[in-house]
Scaffold this motif. Structure first.
Motif, mmCIF file in Angstrom:
data_model
loop_
_atom_site.group_PDB
_atom_site.id
_atom_site.type_symbol
_atom_site.label_atom_id
_atom_site.label_comp_id
_atom_site.label_asym_id
_atom_site.label_seq_id
_atom_site.Cartn_x
_atom_site.Cartn_y
_atom_site.Cartn_z
ATOM 1 N N MET A 170 -32.649 51.615 -49.646
ATOM 2 C CA MET A 170 -31.540 51.132 -50.204
ATOM 3 C C MET A 170 -30.436 50.609 -49.315
ATOM 4 S SD MET A 170 -31.126 49.613 -53.106
ATOM 5 C CE MET A 170 -29.973 49.083 -54.107
ATOM 6 N N LYS A 171 -30.215 51.554 -48.424
ATOM 7 C CA LYS A 171 -29.150 51.306 -47.454
ATOM 8 C C LYS A 171 -29.251 49.964 -46.518
ATOM 9 C CE LYS A 171 -27.846 53.928 -43.917
ATOM 10 N NZ LYS A 171 -27.450 55.434 -43.359
ATOM 11 N N GLY A 172 -30.677 50.135 -46.125
ATOM 12 C CA GLY A 172 -30.869 48.817 -45.412
ATOM 13 C C GLY A 172 -30.855 47.541 -46.055
ATOM 14 N N LEU A 173 -31.206 47.463 -47.239
ATOM 15 C CA LEU A 173 -31.078 46.301 -47.914
ATOM 16 C C LEU A 173 -29.521 46.016 -48.272
ATOM 17 C CD1 LEU A 173 -32.402 44.166 -49.787
ATOM 18 C CD2 LEU A 173 -32.311 45.540 -51.627
ATOM 19 N N LEU A 174 -28.664 46.891 -48.419
ATOM 20 C CA LEU A 174 -27.127 46.676 -48.628
ATOM 21 C C LEU A 174 -26.614 46.023 -47.383
ATOM 22 C CD1 LEU A 174 -24.660 46.785 -50.260
ATOM 23 C CD2 LEU A 174 -24.481 49.218 -49.609
ATOM 24 N N TRP A 175 -27.014 46.797 -46.222
ATOM 25 C CA TRP A 175 -26.985 46.103 -45.038
ATOM 26 C C TRP A 175 -27.198 44.557 -44.807
ATOM 27 C CZ3 TRP A 175 -22.942 47.149 -41.842
ATOM 28 C CH2 TRP A 175 -22.427 48.509 -41.956
ATOM 29 N N ILE A 176 -28.497 44.387 -44.983
ATOM 30 C CA ILE A 176 -28.972 42.975 -45.012
ATOM 31 C C ILE A 176 -28.067 42.165 -45.851
ATOM 32 C CG2 ILE A 176 -31.035 41.709 -45.402
ATOM 33 C CD1 ILE A 176 -32.883 43.930 -44.702
ATOM 34 N N LEU A 177 -27.637 42.404 -46.980
ATOM 35 C CA LEU A 177 -27.057 41.505 -48.029
ATOM 36 C C LEU A 177 -25.576 41.500 -47.379
ATOM 37 C CD1 LEU A 177 -28.176 42.826 -51.407
ATOM 38 C CD2 LEU A 177 -28.617 40.767 -50.185
ATOM 39 N N LEU A 178 -25.123 42.466 -46.874
ATOM 40 C CA LEU A 178 -23.690 42.492 -46.412
ATOM 41 C C LEU A 178 -23.614 41.255 -45.126
ATOM 42 C CD1 LEU A 178 -22.159 46.080 -46.912
ATOM 43 C CD2 LEU A 178 -21.413 43.658 -48.010
ATOM 44 N N LEU A 179 -24.710 41.593 -44.176
ATOM 45 C CA LEU A 179 -24.530 40.812 -43.125
ATOM 46 C C LEU A 179 -24.960 39.360 -43.373
ATOM 47 C CD1 LEU A 179 -26.408 43.242 -40.434
ATOM 48 C CD2 LEU A 179 -23.983 42.549 -40.541
ATOM 49 N N GLY A 180 -25.901 39.100 -44.420
ATOM 50 C CA GLY A 180 -26.012 37.793 -44.798
ATOM 51 C C GLY A 180 -24.813 37.081 -45.497
ATOM 52 N N GLY A 181 -24.086 37.821 -46.171
ATOM 53 C CA GLY A 181 -22.967 37.333 -46.716
ATOM 54 C C GLY A 181 -21.962 37.151 -45.517
ATOM 55 N N ALA A 182 -21.448 37.957 -44.664
ATOM 56 C CA ALA A 182 -21.095 37.944 -43.817
ATOM 57 C C ALA A 182 -21.242 36.527 -42.952
ATOM 58 C CB ALA A 182 -20.584 38.974 -42.608
ATOM 59 N N TRP A 183 -22.413 36.328 -42.575
ATOM 60 C CA TRP A 183 -22.823 35.060 -41.901
ATOM 61 C C TRP A 183 -22.654 33.898 -42.404
ATOM 62 C CZ3 TRP A 183 -24.700 33.583 -37.149
ATOM 63 C CH2 TRP A 183 -25.320 32.613 -37.157
ATOM 64 N N ALA A 184 -22.967 33.950 -43.744
ATOM 65 C CA ALA A 184 -22.361 32.526 -44.521
ATOM 66 C C ALA A 184 -20.940 32.304 -44.561
ATOM 67 C CB ALA A 184 -23.122 32.713 -46.004
ATOM 68 N N ALA A 185 -20.187 33.463 -44.932
ATOM 69 C CA ALA A 185 -18.876 33.120 -44.997
ATOM 70 C C ALA A 185 -18.188 32.798 -43.570
ATOM 71 C CB ALA A 185 -18.043 34.539 -45.226
ATOM 72 N N LEU A 186 -18.874 33.214 -42.480
ATOM 73 C CA LEU A 186 -18.205 32.909 -41.106
ATOM 74 C C LEU A 186 -18.723 31.481 -40.909
ATOM 75 C CD1 LEU A 186 -18.612 36.451 -39.205
ATOM 76 C CD2 LEU A 186 -16.554 35.064 -39.932
ATOM 77 N N SER A 187 -19.864 31.142 -41.310
ATOM 78 C CA SER A 187 -20.452 29.693 -41.031
ATOM 79 C C SER A 187 -19.465 28.717 -41.570
ATOM 80 C CB SER A 187 -21.972 29.851 -41.180
ATOM 81 O OG SER A 187 -21.871 29.539 -42.677
ATOM 82 N N GLY A 188 -18.953 28.932 -42.426
ATOM 83 C CA GLY A 188 -17.785 28.131 -43.233
ATOM 84 C C GLY A 188 -18.523 27.301 -44.329
ATOM 85 N N VAL A 189 -19.958 27.499 -44.494
ATOM 86 C CA VAL A 189 -20.739 26.866 -45.603
ATOM 87 C C VAL A 189 -21.367 27.937 -46.305
ATOM 88 C CG1 VAL A 189 -22.543 25.122 -45.833
ATOM 89 C CG2 VAL A 189 -20.924 24.795 -44.121
ATOM 90 N N VAL A 190 -21.013 28.162 -47.591
ATOM 91 C CA VAL A 190 -21.392 29.038 -48.432
ATOM 92 C C VAL A 190 -22.661 28.718 -49.318
ATOM 93 C CG1 VAL A 190 -21.249 31.148 -49.980
ATOM 94 C CG2 VAL A 190 -19.476 30.583 -48.248
#
Length: 155
Positions: free
Chosen positions: A1-21
């Motif tokens: 479960m911890k790995g899934l949380l990291w994947i979701l957080l990193l995915g959200g961070a990527w989307a936020a940093l790319s400027g296009v959510v």
């Protein structure tokens, strides 16, 4: 479960940093996050293995779907269709309502087979097939095909 949380957080961070959510950016970020976790220590290898299993199941299902559609089309267009309808009880190795339901649904989605009922003890699935010349061969085909793959997917 911890790995899934990291994947979701990193995915959200990527989307936020790319400027296009968007869904696409989130998916790209999650894929990159999975790659980073695998590279850094294998935390995402279970998710990678499960993703491969889901992809393999999807390919198997699509191949079976196409084959069944072609067979039904041939039978519909032929003057004397070689059908041999029958109802067969398939003993289940699957446990739990979810895996049994998934097995019944994917089998029913392929033309020529229809899941009819499950025994009360959840040990037998009753299936109607269009081509049941040999009940044992039909049973073996379903168990070695869809049931085995559903079992691998849910374990």
């Amino acid at each position: 479960m911890k790995g899934l949380l990291w994947i979701l957080l990193l995915g959200g961070a990527w989307a936020a940093l790319s400027g296009v959510v968007s869904g696409t950016q989130l998916a790209v970020g999650m894929a990159i996050g999975l790659g980073v976790l695998v590279f850094l220590g294998g935390a995402g290898t279970d998710y990678l293995r499960k993703a491969r299993q889901v992809a393999a199941f999807a390919v198997f299902f699509l191949v079976e779907l196409v084959k069944a559609n072609l067979r039904v089309t041939r039978d519909v267009l032929s003057p004397k269709p070689p059908i041999a309808p029958g109802v067969v009880g398939i003993p289940l190795d699957l446990e739990g309502d979810g895996p049994i339901a998934l097995f019944a649904v994917v089998m029913t989605l392929t033309p020529g087979t229809l899941a009819l009922d499950v025994s009360e003890d959840r040990k037998t699935l009753y299936v109607h097939g269009m081509w049941v010349r040999d009940a044992e061969a039909f049973r073996r085909e379903q168990k070695e095909g869809f049931e085995r793959r559903v079992k691998e997917l849910v374990e």
